[in-house]
Design a protein around this motif. Sequence first.
Motif, short mmCIF file in Angstrom:
data_model
loop_
_atom_site.label_atom_id
_atom_site.label_comp_id
_atom_site.label_asym_id
_atom_site.label_seq_id
_atom_site.Cartn_x
_atom_site.Cartn_y
_atom_site.Cartn_z
N GLU A 65 0.87 -1.17 0.00
CA GLU A 65 0.00 0.00 0.00
C GLU A 65 0.91 1.22 0.00
N ASN A 66 1.14 1.78 -1.17
CA ASN A 66 2.11 2.84 -1.36
C ASN A 66 1.47 4.21 -1.53
N LEU A 67 0.16 4.25 -1.64
CA LEU A 67 -0.55 5.50 -1.87
C LEU A 67 -0.53 6.37 -0.62
N GLY A 68 -0.35 7.65 -0.78
CA GLY A 68 -0.36 8.56 0.37
C GLY A 68 -0.41 10.00 -0.09
N CYS A 69 -0.82 10.87 0.82
CA CYS A 69 -0.82 12.30 0.52
C CYS A 69 -0.48 13.05 1.81
N MET A 70 -0.23 14.36 1.67
CA MET A 70 0.12 15.15 2.84
C MET A 70 -0.44 16.56 2.70
N LEU A 71 -0.53 17.22 3.82
CA LEU A 71 -0.92 18.63 3.84
C LEU A 71 0.34 19.48 3.88
N ILE A 72 0.35 20.53 3.11
CA ILE A 72 1.46 21.47 3.13
C ILE A 72 1.01 22.69 3.92
N GLY A 73 1.77 23.06 4.93
CA GLY A 73 1.42 24.22 5.73
C GLY A 73 1.07 23.82 7.15
N ASP A 74 0.44 24.75 7.87
CA ASP A 74 0.07 24.51 9.27
C ASP A 74 -1.08 23.52 9.36
N THR A 75 -0.88 22.44 10.07
CA THR A 75 -1.90 21.41 10.21
C THR A 75 -3.16 21.96 10.86
N GLU A 76 -2.98 22.79 11.87
CA GLU A 76 -4.15 23.32 12.59
C GLU A 76 -4.98 24.29 11.73
N ALA A 77 -4.41 24.75 10.62
CA ALA A 77 -5.14 25.65 9.72
C ALA A 77 -5.95 24.88 8.67
N ALA A 78 -5.79 23.58 8.61
CA ALA A 78 -6.52 22.78 7.62
C ALA A 78 -8.00 22.74 7.96
N GLY A 79 -8.82 22.83 6.93
CA GLY A 79 -10.26 22.72 7.11
C GLY A 79 -10.68 21.28 7.27
N ASP A 80 -11.93 21.08 7.66
CA ASP A 80 -12.45 19.72 7.85
C ASP A 80 -12.34 18.88 6.58
N GLU A 81 -12.66 19.49 5.43
CA GLU A 81 -12.63 18.74 4.18
C GLU A 81 -11.22 18.26 3.85
N GLU A 82 -10.22 19.13 4.01
CA GLU A 82 -8.83 18.75 3.75
C GLU A 82 -8.36 17.66 4.72
N ALA A 83 -8.69 17.84 6.00
CA ALA A 83 -8.27 16.87 7.02
C ALA A 83 -8.91 15.51 6.78
N ARG A 84 -10.19 15.51 6.45
CA ARG A 84 -10.88 14.23 6.19
C ARG A 84 -10.33 13.53 4.95
N ALA A 85 -10.00 14.30 3.91
CA ALA A 85 -9.41 13.70 2.70
C ALA A 85 -8.06 13.05 3.02
N LEU A 86 -7.28 13.71 3.87
CA LEU A 86 -5.99 13.16 4.27
C LEU A 86 -6.16 11.86 5.05
N ILE A 87 -7.06 11.86 6.03
CA ILE A 87 -7.32 10.66 6.83
C ILE A 87 -7.93 9.55 5.97
N ASP A 88 -8.84 9.91 5.07
CA ASP A 88 -9.44 8.90 4.18
C ASP A 88 -8.38 8.20 3.34
N THR A 89 -7.42 8.97 2.85
CA THR A 89 -6.36 8.39 2.01
C THR A 89 -5.34 7.63 2.84
N ASN A 90 -4.76 8.28 3.83
CA ASN A 90 -3.62 7.71 4.56
C ASN A 90 -4.00 6.66 5.60
N LEU A 91 -5.18 6.74 6.16
CA LEU A 91 -5.61 5.73 7.14
C LEU A 91 -6.57 4.74 6.50
N TRP A 92 -7.70 5.23 6.04
CA TRP A 92 -8.72 4.31 5.52
C TRP A 92 -8.32 3.66 4.21
N GLY A 93 -7.46 4.31 3.43
CA GLY A 93 -6.95 3.66 2.22
C GLY A 93 -6.18 2.39 2.55
N VAL A 94 -5.37 2.46 3.59
CA VAL A 94 -4.61 1.29 4.05
C VAL A 94 -5.56 0.23 4.61
#
Length: 97
Positions: A65-94
Motif C-alpha cells: 500500500e504505497n498511496l499517500g498524501c500530505m498537507l502542506i502548511g500549518d496542520t491546525e489551519a486545515a479545514g475539515d474537508e482537507e483533514a478528512r481527505a488526508l485521513i481517508d487516504t492515509n488511514l482508511w486507504g490502508v
Amino acid sequence: MTGCSFGVGQFLAQLIAKSSNRVVATAWNPASLSAITLTADNVLKIGAALTATLGRFDHIDVLVENLGCMLIGDTEAAGDEEARALIDTNLWGVVDM
C-alpha cells in the motif's frame, strides 16, 4: 501494489517486473503506468485491482500500500474537508486495502 504512477511505487513495480515475481501495478490514472515495462505474463496494470488480480493470479501473496498524501502548511489551519481527505487516504486507504 498501489501508487505506481511515479516515485517509489513506480520504481518498485519496475524492479519487480524485471524479476520472475508477479506484480499488479495500480494507479488512479492507469495511463500513468506506461513507464512500467511488461515482461511475459508477470505484470498486470489495472485500475480495478482486486477482481482482476484474483481472476488472473488466484491469490495475493504481498500487498504494498504505497498511496499517500500530505498537507502542506500549518496542520491546525486545515479545514475539515482537507483533514478528512488526508485521513481517508492515509488511514482508511490502508485499512480498505
